[in-house]
Scaffold this active site. Sequence first.
Site, PDB file in Angstrom:
ATOM      1  N   GLU A  79      -0.054  -0.846   5.842  1.00 47.25           N
ATOM      2  CA  GLU A  79       0.990  -0.310   6.714  1.00 47.25           C
ATOM      3  C   GLU A  79       0.847   1.196   6.787  1.00 47.25           C
ATOM      4  OE1 GLU A  79       4.734   1.160   8.307  1.00 47.25           O
ATOM      5  OE2 GLU A  79       3.872   1.677   6.392  1.00 47.25           O
ATOM      6  N   GLU A  80       0.451   1.804   5.675  1.00 42.35           N
ATOM      7  CA  GLU A  80       0.352   3.262   5.607  1.00 42.35           C
ATOM      8  C   GLU A  80      -0.963   3.780   6.191  1.00 42.35           C
ATOM      9  OE1 GLU A  80       2.840   4.842   5.046  1.00 42.35           O
ATOM     10  OE2 GLU A  80       4.031   4.086   3.379  1.00 42.35           O
TER      11      GLU A  80
ATOM     12  N   ASP B  62       0.842  -1.195   0.000  1.00 40.53           N
ATOM     13  CA  ASP B  62       0.000   0.000   0.000  1.00 40.53           C
ATOM     14  C   ASP B  62       0.882   1.252   0.000  1.00 40.53           C
ATOM     15  OD1 ASP B  62       0.762  -0.615   2.676  1.00 40.53           O
ATOM     16  OD2 ASP B  62      -0.851   0.626   3.470  1.00 40.53           O
TER      17      ASP B  62
HETATM   18 ZN   LIG Z   1       6.814   2.147   4.283  1.00 40.80          ZN
END
Ligand SMILES: [Zn+2]
Length: 382
Positions: free
Chosen positions: A137-138, A72
């Site tokens: 993750e973002e 992502d």
């Molecule tokens: Zn990263």
Amino acid sequence: MTAPFDDPIALSQALIRQPTVNPCHDGAQDLLAEILGTLGFRTKRYHFEGVDNLYARIGTAAPNFCFAGHTDVVPVGDTAGWTTDPFGAEIRDGILYGRGAADMKTSIAAFVVAAGRFLADHGAPKGSISLLITGDEEGPGLHGTRRLLPAVMADGEKLDHCLVGEPTSEDVIADIVKNGRRGSLNAVITTTGKQGHVAYPEKSANPVPVLLDALAKLRSMKLDNGSPGFQPSNLEVTTIDVGNPAHNVIPASATAKFNIRFNPNHKGDDLMARIRQLVGSASGNIGITLEMRVSGEAFYTSPGRLTDLIISAVKAETGRAPQLTTGGGTSDARYIKDVCPVAELGVRNEMAHKVDEHIPVDEIETLCRIYYRLLASYFAAA
Ligand SMILES: [Zn+2]
């Protein structure tokens, strides 16, 4: 060197052309699953609340060397500020442009091509190579590595060593390897009294001095003198807000925010308990409330086999020894550290999350060669 899985630059372009802005269906993972399947990896997708995740492994024996990362990306931001299509993956003067070029589709492309080249040169590894890829993750990170890792473990997998491909490099490619990260705690403290006229303080209760006293106590709280690889833990007051425009009014409430970056001497829960005890819930007739959240625990991988192999691979490829550090923000390594030694090495982070995100293509090839050397030395010693 024409098929995308032989060339980390072409594969980076193919991954960037999938606009995987969190949250989304992850077309980059579809592509990875297909390529890894062609290379002989067994792949499994894990879908949690609309988030795509991918685990792939080749080999069945230990040791299992895992590459971890996220497909992502953050939103493009001000599109007018981009000089290229953020998902066009254009190469101009030897520089690849696109969202995810630094953080971190190029590292993932380097993982896959390094593994492919290793298999082509050495055949099946004396152990296993795996990839742990998340699509969250973002964003909030709730349905990413935090859930993927236990699910993969529940399927009987075991990781022995892990390299996360977050962009760690600063001035030149591979100058920094992260072998730990500080933890982070965010807090909001609010004191509530009673509004009134400054001329009649006995008829009101001023929350401002109580807030200042609480902040003074917090600032003098002894945290530690540092720990191996880390600076002393540190508390920073980031804002104090009363929002009172009047000179003659005692306000009803006051608020402040602070953050603590802490080393492995502390666990988030223990720190929060200490803060609650120190500040209390009231002072006289002023109420005190605390809202606290730990966004990541600290971790440290002691210098040893994993970091030695990474350092040797970097030296052999670039002629320079990287520095081990624990600075910067948090990453998914904070979850992986619970199952095996983990360290991080990726491209330069200068352009991560920025408009016109880009990376020189030669850095991608260099990173791929470093990962290849790492696999070769890891399995040579296995
Ligand atoms: Zn990263």
